[in-house]
Design a protein around this motif. Structure first.
Motif, PDB file in Angstrom:
ATOM      1  N   PHE A 216       1.014  -1.397  -0.029  1.00  0.00           N
ATOM      2  CA  PHE A 216       0.027  -0.010  -0.029  1.00  0.00           C
ATOM      3  C   PHE A 216       0.874   1.325  -0.037  1.00  0.00           C
ATOM      4  N   MET A 217       0.628   2.187  -0.797  1.00  0.00           N
ATOM      5  CA  MET A 217       1.344   3.296  -1.262  1.00  0.00           C
ATOM      6  C   MET A 217       2.835   3.220  -0.926  1.00  0.00           C
ATOM      7  N   PRO A 218       3.412   2.571  -1.795  1.00  0.00           N
ATOM      8  CA  PRO A 218       4.911   2.363  -1.682  1.00  0.00           C
ATOM      9  C   PRO A 218       5.781   3.687  -1.711  1.00  0.00           C
ATOM     10  N   ILE A 219       5.216   4.803  -2.140  1.00  0.00           N
ATOM     11  CA  ILE A 219       6.159   5.966  -1.762  1.00  0.00           C
ATOM     12  C   ILE A 219       6.168   6.669  -0.542  1.00  0.00           C
ATOM     13  N   ALA A 220       5.288   6.051   0.369  1.00  0.00           N
ATOM     14  CA  ALA A 220       5.187   6.640   1.981  1.00  0.00           C
ATOM     15  C   ALA A 220       6.164   5.668   2.794  1.00  0.00           C
ATOM     16  N   ASP A 221       6.588   6.264   3.622  1.00  0.00           N
ATOM     17  CA  ASP A 221       7.484   5.306   4.760  1.00  0.00           C
ATOM     18  C   ASP A 221       6.621   4.309   4.945  1.00  0.00           C
ATOM     19  N   ARG A 222       7.216   2.904   5.169  1.00  0.00           N
ATOM     20  CA  ARG A 222       6.290   1.697   5.232  1.00  0.00           C
ATOM     21  C   ARG A 222       5.299   1.820   6.928  1.00  0.00           C
ATOM     22  N   GLN A 223       5.878   2.450   7.754  1.00  0.00           N
ATOM     23  CA  GLN A 223       5.066   2.571   9.138  1.00  0.00           C
ATOM     24  C   GLN A 223       3.844   3.508   8.867  1.00  0.00           C
ATOM     25  N   VAL A 224       4.192   4.603   8.208  1.00  0.00           N
ATOM     26  CA  VAL A 224       2.982   5.496   7.923  1.00  0.00           C
ATOM     27  C   VAL A 224       2.018   4.843   6.910  1.00  0.00           C
ATOM     28  N   ALA A 225       2.558   4.097   5.908  1.00  0.00           N
ATOM     29  CA  ALA A 225       1.654   3.376   5.078  1.00  0.00           C
ATOM     30  C   ALA A 225       0.698   2.399   5.796  1.00  0.00           C
ATOM     31  N   ALA A 226       1.400   1.378   6.572  1.00  0.00           N
ATOM     32  CA  ALA A 226       0.751   0.569   7.416  1.00  0.00           C
ATOM     33  C   ALA A 226      -0.289   1.192   8.286  1.00  0.00           C
ATOM     34  N   GLU A 227       0.021   2.169   8.915  1.00  0.00           N
ATOM     35  CA  GLU A 227      -0.871   2.773   9.860  1.00  0.00           C
ATOM     36  C   GLU A 227      -2.144   3.426   8.927  1.00  0.00           C
ATOM     37  N   GLY A 228      -1.634   4.016   8.008  1.00  0.00           N
ATOM     38  CA  GLY A 228      -3.040   4.442   6.909  1.00  0.00           C
ATOM     39  C   GLY A 228      -3.767   3.450   6.740  1.00  0.00           C
ATOM     40  N   LEU A 229      -3.174   2.180   6.161  1.00  0.00           N
ATOM     41  CA  LEU A 229      -4.008   1.206   5.556  1.00  0.00           C
ATOM     42  C   LEU A 229      -4.806   0.457   6.563  1.00  0.00           C
ATOM     43  N   LYS A 230      -4.455   0.399   7.971  1.00  0.00           N
ATOM     44  CA  LYS A 230      -5.250  -0.084   9.041  1.00  0.00           C
ATOM     45  C   LYS A 230      -6.324   1.164   9.596  1.00  0.00           C
ATOM     46  N   GLN A 231      -6.172   2.263   9.404  1.00  0.00           N
ATOM     47  CA  GLN A 231      -7.132   3.175   9.733  1.00  0.00           C
ATOM     48  C   GLN A 231      -7.993   3.393   8.558  1.00  0.00           C
ATOM     49  N   PHE A 232      -7.813   3.164   7.442  1.00  0.00           N
ATOM     50  CA  PHE A 232      -8.684   3.275   6.014  1.00  0.00           C
ATOM     51  C   PHE A 232      -9.625   2.169   6.187  1.00  0.00           C
ATOM     52  N   ARG A 233      -8.975   0.866   6.449  1.00  0.00           N
ATOM     53  CA  ARG A 233      -9.791  -0.271   6.602  1.00  0.00           C
ATOM     54  C   ARG A 233     -10.777  -0.158   7.485  1.00  0.00           C
ATOM     55  N   LYS A 234     -10.335   0.333   8.515  1.00  0.00           N
ATOM     56  CA  LYS A 234     -11.245   0.528   9.646  1.00  0.00           C
ATOM     57  C   LYS A 234     -12.369   1.358   9.307  1.00  0.00           C
ATOM     58  N   GLN A 235     -12.046   2.330   8.736  1.00  0.00           N
ATOM     59  CA  GLN A 235     -13.324   3.219   8.298  1.00  0.00           C
ATOM     60  C   GLN A 235     -14.025   2.813   7.329  1.00  0.00           C
ATOM     61  N   GLY A 236     -14.018   1.351   6.611  1.00  0.00           N
ATOM     62  CA  GLY A 236     -14.690   0.950   5.742  1.00  0.00           C
ATOM     63  C   GLY A 236     -14.370   0.767   4.416  1.00  0.00           C
ATOM     64  N   LEU A 237     -13.202   1.451   3.944  1.00  0.00           N
ATOM     65  CA  LEU A 237     -12.504   1.318   2.747  1.00  0.00           C
ATOM     66  C   LEU A 237     -12.124  -0.242   2.426  1.00  0.00           C
ATOM     67  N   ASP A 238     -12.334  -0.868   1.584  1.00  0.00           N
ATOM     68  CA  ASP A 238     -12.123  -2.136   1.130  1.00  0.00           C
ATOM     69  C   ASP A 238     -10.958  -2.138   0.183  1.00  0.00           C
ATOM     70  N   ILE A 239      -9.727  -2.198   0.871  1.00  0.00           N
ATOM     71  CA  ILE A 239      -8.589  -1.741  -0.109  1.00  0.00           C
ATOM     72  C   ILE A 239      -7.918  -3.289  -0.457  1.00  0.00           C
ATOM     73  N   GLN A 240      -8.045  -3.609  -1.774  1.00  0.00           N
ATOM     74  CA  GLN A 240      -7.510  -4.947  -2.171  1.00  0.00           C
ATOM     75  C   GLN A 240      -6.162  -4.863  -2.802  1.00  0.00           C
ATOM     76  N   LEU A 241      -5.109  -5.321  -2.164  1.00  0.00           N
ATOM     77  CA  LEU A 241      -3.765  -5.096  -2.926  1.00  0.00           C
ATOM     78  C   LEU A 241      -3.512  -6.426  -3.684  1.00  0.00           C
ATOM     79  N   GLY A 242      -2.328  -6.137  -4.482  1.00  0.00           N
ATOM     80  CA  GLY A 242      -2.222  -7.313  -5.569  1.00  0.00           C
ATOM     81  C   GLY A 242      -3.341  -7.679  -6.355  1.00  0.00           C
ATOM     82  N   ALA A 243      -4.197  -6.532  -6.735  1.00  0.00           N
ATOM     83  CA  ALA A 243      -5.433  -7.019  -7.383  1.00  0.00           C
ATOM     84  C   ALA A 243      -5.348  -6.479  -8.835  1.00  0.00           C
ATOM     85  N   ARG A 244      -5.335  -7.455  -9.605  1.00  0.00           N
ATOM     86  CA  ARG A 244      -4.987  -6.836 -11.292  1.00  0.00           C
ATOM     87  C   ARG A 244      -6.367  -7.119 -12.083  1.00  0.00           C
TER      88      ARG A 244
END
Ligand code: FAD
Ligand code: NAD
Length: 478
Positions: A216-244
């Protein structure tokens, strides 16, 4: 008869309009050509940023955030609102109003600075010559000692999901929905995916983001991206990675999207599909045949470190010259070109450009990520403080996230600062100033920060680099 100028700028987005104003301030007779037309077919200055980018997206982010907070957070403050409802028409009217005030503002600034504005298309014919074609097709030749290309960028379209303006839209279409889609798909979980995905999710859409990359968001620092992913998923965004995404099909009911993820194949139907997989340089019809402005293999205009293109007297700035495609980067390049032309010696520091993602919590960073510092082989120390340890964040009820400061272990110079949390878009600027002046973490640790402010988290992170935070337990020494 041709009209003569010292400078002709093609494009009035952030790079072009700022460059034109700076050229005029420095005494150059300046013209700026822009072809943008608004929803009423009226010329509208400000480019992507003002018309369909930074400003309208932040306007909807603000409105949708208020709606979300009123529904989900007010009660904990003891505020009870019965039956809050959404007037999407008014929300969109407000967006259009904010945009038109600001685009009109650029027209006012051009007038005040003596920049001559041409509404229509510009084409580089040769060094010193631009063909201007107005919206009725009337042509005119403009002569200029210097030409600045600032023609910006446009959304990338996918063969398997062509824009139809109805079911499958680009980021501009995604700002204009007149009702909240029940099921919204987004291809790409980059800046636009998470910002516009957040807008429609807060307003009630069931949002799925399909991101091709596994991270998720490879341009961001890994810890920031991981926290973002956790928060956004908690808010209900269904983020599917590796989805082609392999295919899309538009039917009366919606748009069917097929994608693979690992060994699995999925099919899902959305009411609307936003394609947000990046932007490409806008160079179509920019140069007449024979006008040799070289492009790189991705279509960006090639420039040297003084923004000169391959054609003498022709310069370029902003999205059209490459990444990062950010408004403030383009603005500064525009200023730097104007100052070069005036014989000054400006400098553009690409190492200290802030990045901000305007989600909730916001993400913001400047300088190198921990992975970049590590792979450069630099010895470094990290200070990291959560907003949960900050009085102001607690009072606001927005304590998710943290500030992470990375400093050189030997010199203590700050190498990067990465934040996720409330208003970090504003807080990052302190770190931009600090890094521009090559501050150490100790410099920040010794600066008095107002209390109670969110900025105290930066102060504490600087103290934490040296293992001496006051309002958070220090890391145990190994
Ligand atoms: P543009 O803004 O694209 O302007 C180029 C202008 O040139 C346009 O008006 C175009 O019509 C005109 N033009 C092109 N060719 C010709 C021609 N031949 N003749 C005449 N005119 C021509 N960046 C941020 O920093 N912060 C944000 O929050 C942010 N949010 C964004 C949100 C969205 C949804 C999008 C799409 C982008 C966002 N961006 C943001 C990126 C930002 O909009 C761009 O980086 C910025 O607009 C680039 O400025 P520019 O001047 O290079 O080009
Ligand atoms: P982006 O580069 O930020 O993100 C695109 C995402 O799409 C990436 O994560 C990429 O891996 C993914 N992707 C690419 N091809 C794909 C495919 N076929 N299937 C699935 N995923 C795919 O681009 P964007 O979100 O379109 O935004 C464009 C640019 O506009 C940004 O790079 C940024 O420069 C600018 N922008 C900035 C801001 C801001 O500063 N807050 C906001 C919006 C846009």
């Amino acid at each position: 008869m041709s009209k003569e100028f010292d400078v002709v700028v093609i494009g009035a987005g952030p790079a072009g309009y700022v460059s034109a104003i700076r050229c005029a301030q420095l005494g150059m007779k300046t013209a700026c050509i822009d072809k943008w037309l608004d929803h009423k077919n009226k010329p509208s200055l400000g480019g992507t940023c003002l018309n369909v980018g930074c400003i309208p997206s932040k306007t909807l982010l603000e409105s949708s955030e208020l709606y979300h907070r009123a529904q989900h957070e007010f009660e904990s403050h003891g505020l009870k609102i019965d039956g809050i409802s959404l007037d999407i028409g008014q929300m969109q009217k407000r967006r259009v109003g904010v945009v038109s005030e600001l685009t009109g503002g650029i027209a006012g600034l051009f007038k005040a600075n003596g920049v001559t504005s041409f509404a229509g298309s510009g084409q580089v014919v040769d060094s010193g010559e631009v063909k201007f074609t107005d919206h009725d097709g009337k042509e005119e030749t403009l002569k200029a000692d210097h030409i600045i290309i600032a023609s910006g960028s446009e959304p990338v379209e996918l063969d398997i999901a062509e824009f139809d303006g109805q079911r499958i839209v680009d980021s501009s279409g995604a700002l204009e929905f007149e009702e909240v889609p029940k099921k919204l798909g987004v291809i790409g979980a980059g800046y636009i995916g998470v910002e516009l995905g957040s807008v429609w999710s807060r307003l009630g859409s069931d949002v799925t983001l399909l991101e091709a990359v596994d991270e998720f968001m490879p341009i961001a620092d890994r810890q920031v991206a991981a926290e973002g992913l956790k928060q956004f998923r908690k808010q209900g965004l269904d983020i599917q990675l590796g989805a082609r995404v392999t295919a899309t099909k538009t039917t009366k009911k919606g748009v069917e999207v097929e994608y693979t993820q690992g060994d699995e194949t999925h099919s899902v139907t959305f009411d609307k599909l936003i394609v947000a997989v990046g932007r490409r340089p806008h160079t179509q019809d920019l140069c007449a045949k024979g006008a040799r402005v070289d492009l790189d293999d991705k279509g960006f205009v090639n420039v040297n470190d003084h923004f000169r293109t391959s054609l003498p007297g022709v310069y370029a700035a902003g999205d059209v010259v490459g990444n990062p495609m950010l408004a403030h980067k383009g603005m500064e390049e525009g200023v730097v070109i104007a100052e070069y032309l005036a014989g000054q010696k400006p400098h553009m520091n690409y190492d200290v450009i802030p990045s901000v993602v305007y989600t909730a919590p916001e993400m913001a960073w400047v300088g190198k990520s921990e992975a970049q510092v590590k792979s450069a082989g630099t010895d470094y120390r990290v200070g990291q403080i959560p907003f949960a340890a900050n009085g102001r964040a607690k009072a606001m009820g927005q304590q998710a996230g943290f500030v992470k400061m990375i400093a050189d272990a030997n010199t203590d110079e700050i190498l990067g600062v990465h934040m996720i949390g409330p208003y970090v878009s504003e807080m990052i600027q302190e770190m931009v100033v600090a890094m521009e002046y090559k501050a150490s973490s100790e410099d920040i640790a010794r600066i008095i920060h107002g209390h109670p402010t969110l900025g105290e988290t930066v102060h504490e992170a600087a103290l934490a680099v040296d293992g001496r935070p006051i309002h958070f337990p220090p890391k145990k020494k190994k």
